[in-house]
Design an enzyme around this catalytic site. Structure first.
Site, PDB file in Angstrom:
ATOM      1  N   VAL A   1      42.505  41.282  42.871  1.00 39.63           N
ATOM      2  CA  VAL A   1      42.294  42.669  43.256  1.00 39.63           C
ATOM      3  C   VAL A   1      42.357  43.646  42.084  1.00 39.63           C
ATOM      4  O   VAL A   1      41.920  44.794  42.205  1.00 39.63           O
ATOM      5  CB  VAL A   1      43.312  43.070  44.350  1.00 39.63           C
ATOM      6  CG1 VAL A   1      44.700  43.284  43.749  1.00 39.63           C
ATOM      7  CG2 VAL A   1      42.861  44.274  45.140  1.00 39.63           C
ATOM      8  N   TYR A   2      42.874  43.217  40.946  1.00 42.07           N
ATOM      9  CA  TYR A   2      43.010  44.137  39.813  1.00 42.07           C
ATOM     10  C   TYR A   2      41.627  44.567  39.310  1.00 42.07           C
ATOM     11  O   TYR A   2      40.823  43.741  38.866  1.00 42.07           O
ATOM     12  CB  TYR A   2      43.786  43.510  38.665  1.00 42.07           C
ATOM     13  CG  TYR A   2      45.254  43.241  38.940  1.00 42.07           C
ATOM     14  CD1 TYR A   2      45.918  43.861  40.001  1.00 42.07           C
ATOM     15  CD2 TYR A   2      45.974  42.375  38.133  1.00 42.07           C
ATOM     16  CE1 TYR A   2      47.258  43.610  40.235  1.00 42.07           C
ATOM     17  CE2 TYR A   2      47.322  42.121  38.363  1.00 42.07           C
ATOM     18  CZ  TYR A   2      47.956  42.745  39.432  1.00 42.07           C
ATOM     19  OH  TYR A   2      49.290  42.494  39.670  1.00 42.07           O
ATOM     20  N   SER A   3      41.394  45.876  39.380  1.00 47.12           N
ATOM     21  CA  SER A   3      40.117  46.459  38.928  1.00 47.12           C
ATOM     22  C   SER A   3      38.928  45.703  39.519  1.00 47.12           C
ATOM     23  O   SER A   3      37.940  45.420  38.844  1.00 47.12           O
ATOM     24  CB  SER A   3      40.040  46.477  37.396  1.00 47.12           C
ATOM     25  OG  SER A   3      41.055  47.302  36.865  1.00 47.12           O
ATOM     26  N   ASP A   4      39.058  45.378  40.810  1.00 46.53           N
ATOM     27  CA  ASP A   4      37.953  44.774  41.564  1.00 46.53           C
ATOM     28  C   ASP A   4      37.442  43.493  40.899  1.00 46.53           C
ATOM     29  O   ASP A   4      36.240  43.240  40.813  1.00 46.53           O
ATOM     30  CB  ASP A   4      36.805  45.788  41.702  1.00 46.53           C
ATOM     31  CG  ASP A   4      35.745  45.354  42.705  1.00 46.53           C
ATOM     32  OD1 ASP A   4      36.083  44.605  43.638  1.00 46.53           O
ATOM     33  OD2 ASP A   4      34.574  45.760  42.548  1.00 46.53           O
TER      34      ASP A   4
ATOM     35  N   LYS B   1      46.372  35.903  41.748  1.00 50.92           N
ATOM     36  CA  LYS B   1      46.923  36.138  43.081  1.00 50.92           C
ATOM     37  C   LYS B   1      45.822  36.370  44.109  1.00 50.92           C
ATOM     38  O   LYS B   1      44.694  36.727  43.751  1.00 50.92           O
ATOM     39  CB  LYS B   1      47.854  37.351  43.082  1.00 50.92           C
ATOM     40  CG  LYS B   1      48.875  37.391  41.968  1.00 50.92           C
ATOM     41  CD  LYS B   1      49.784  38.589  42.094  1.00 50.92           C
ATOM     42  CE  LYS B   1      50.464  38.915  40.789  1.00 50.92           C
ATOM     43  NZ  LYS B   1      49.568  39.486  39.776  1.00 50.92           N
TER      44      LYS B   1
END
Length: 327
Positions: free
Chosen positions: A63-66, A91
């Site tokens: 999910v980090y920065s899509d 994750k």
């Protein structure tokens, strides 16, 4: 510079550096809620320097920065390190696309997202695959069996979890053991000098079960590394972080970190990280780095042993806090 000594991840045979580079800060800035993220050109020197310092443990998330954090980290590590010497963690849980099945820990989501993460990371396996949060909408049996299957398929080496109630983690460990499924070996939780609520139940549980503890936000979003009234670009735009550290006692602790750091002639960050290292349950704090000295501070902190009086001064002002960071 401190020479790196590696430690085991919990009861496993996996060797990791006692500092993990957190890669949430690396990603395309307009592809997520973090406008302070470093783009690829700016991020790569930090990943290269981490490898040079002996850090072999890298943590990111789908999910980090899509997803662009995984892409940047994967390309950089491919250029700067040997894959079999790197412990690469990511994750699953957060929303990755609109509509049904775009988030969570269902079998469908897990099987889709591990393949997406592997593609972005440019590797055929992840060393540590972690559930980013607890999913109340999916039976834990469904989640654990899906995770076990991707381990057996060779896509994942070890499983970890993050930020949840101790009863939830205990249940997950029990269910996995009951069914003979792959067990979680690590807990990535919110733990630092300004929020020590994990000492009540989660840390004793992890110690009893041989679970590695790899805390996120070990410097309290930078609060422990600078004077209390100092702001940064991140602190001014980090809505989640601004809700974490607001208690009156937090200021006193930050001031004491500064006093001890000044007396020792070292940066504040080294004192806060040395405090974490004094806790037997902690394996490797997850440290972010957006300035060159961040990595050096994290590694140099490994050589600092705080005295009993310094530990008492740092811990004495603490008062109970609301539990935050589970959502």
């Amino acid at each position: 510079m401190t020479e790196m000594t590696y430690v085991r991840l919990g009861r496993t045979g996996l060797e990791v550096s006692p500092v993990c580079l957190g890669c949430m800060s690396y990603g395309v800035p307009d592809r997520g809620p973090h406008p302070w993220s470093l783009d690829e050109e700016s991020a790569r020197p930090f990943i290269r320097r981490a490898v040079e310092l002996g850090i072999n443990f890298f943590d990111t998330a789908n999910v980090y920065s899509d997803g662009t954090s995984e892409e940047i980290v994967g390309r950089a590590l491919n250029d700067y390190a040997r894959r079999d010497e790197i412990v690469l963690a990511t994750k699953v849980h957060g929303r990755m696309h609109a509509g049904p099945n775009g988030q969570g820990l269902s079998r469908k989501a897990i099987l889709a997202e591990i393949d997406n993460s592997l593609r972005r990371l440019g590797t055929d396996y992840v060393d540590l695959y972690q559930i980013h949060r607890w999913d109340p909408n999916t039976p834990i049996e469904e989640t654990l069996e899906a995770l076990h299957d991707i381990v057996k398929a060779g896509k994942v080496r070890y499983l970890g979890a993050s930020s949840m109630w101790a009863w939830q983690f205990s249940k997950a460990l029990h269910v996995a053991e009951t069914h003979g499924w792959t067990r979680f070996v690590s807990m990535q939780n919110h733990y630092n000098l300004l929020n020590r609520e994990e000492e009540r139940e989660m840390l004793p549980l992890c110690a009893a079960e041989g679970i590695a503890v790899i805390p996120w936000s070990p410097l309290a979003r930078g609060r422990l590394a600078r004077p209390w009234d100092t702001a940064t670009e991140r602190s001014n735009s980090d809505a989640f972080g601004s809700s974490l550290y607001t208690h009156d006692s937090d200021r006193t602790i930050v001031e004491r970190v500064g006093e001890i750091a000044e007396a020792r002639g070292v940066p504040r960050a080294q004192i806060a990280l040395a405090w974490l290292a004094s806790k037997p349950a902690v394996t490797a704090p997850i440290v972010g780095a957006t300035k060159p000295h961040h990595l050096e501070d994290a590694v140099d902190a490994l050589s600092i042993t705080l005295t009993a009086d310094e530990l008492r001064r740092l811990e004495e002002p603490y008062v109970p806090h609301p539990v935050v960071g589970f959502a």
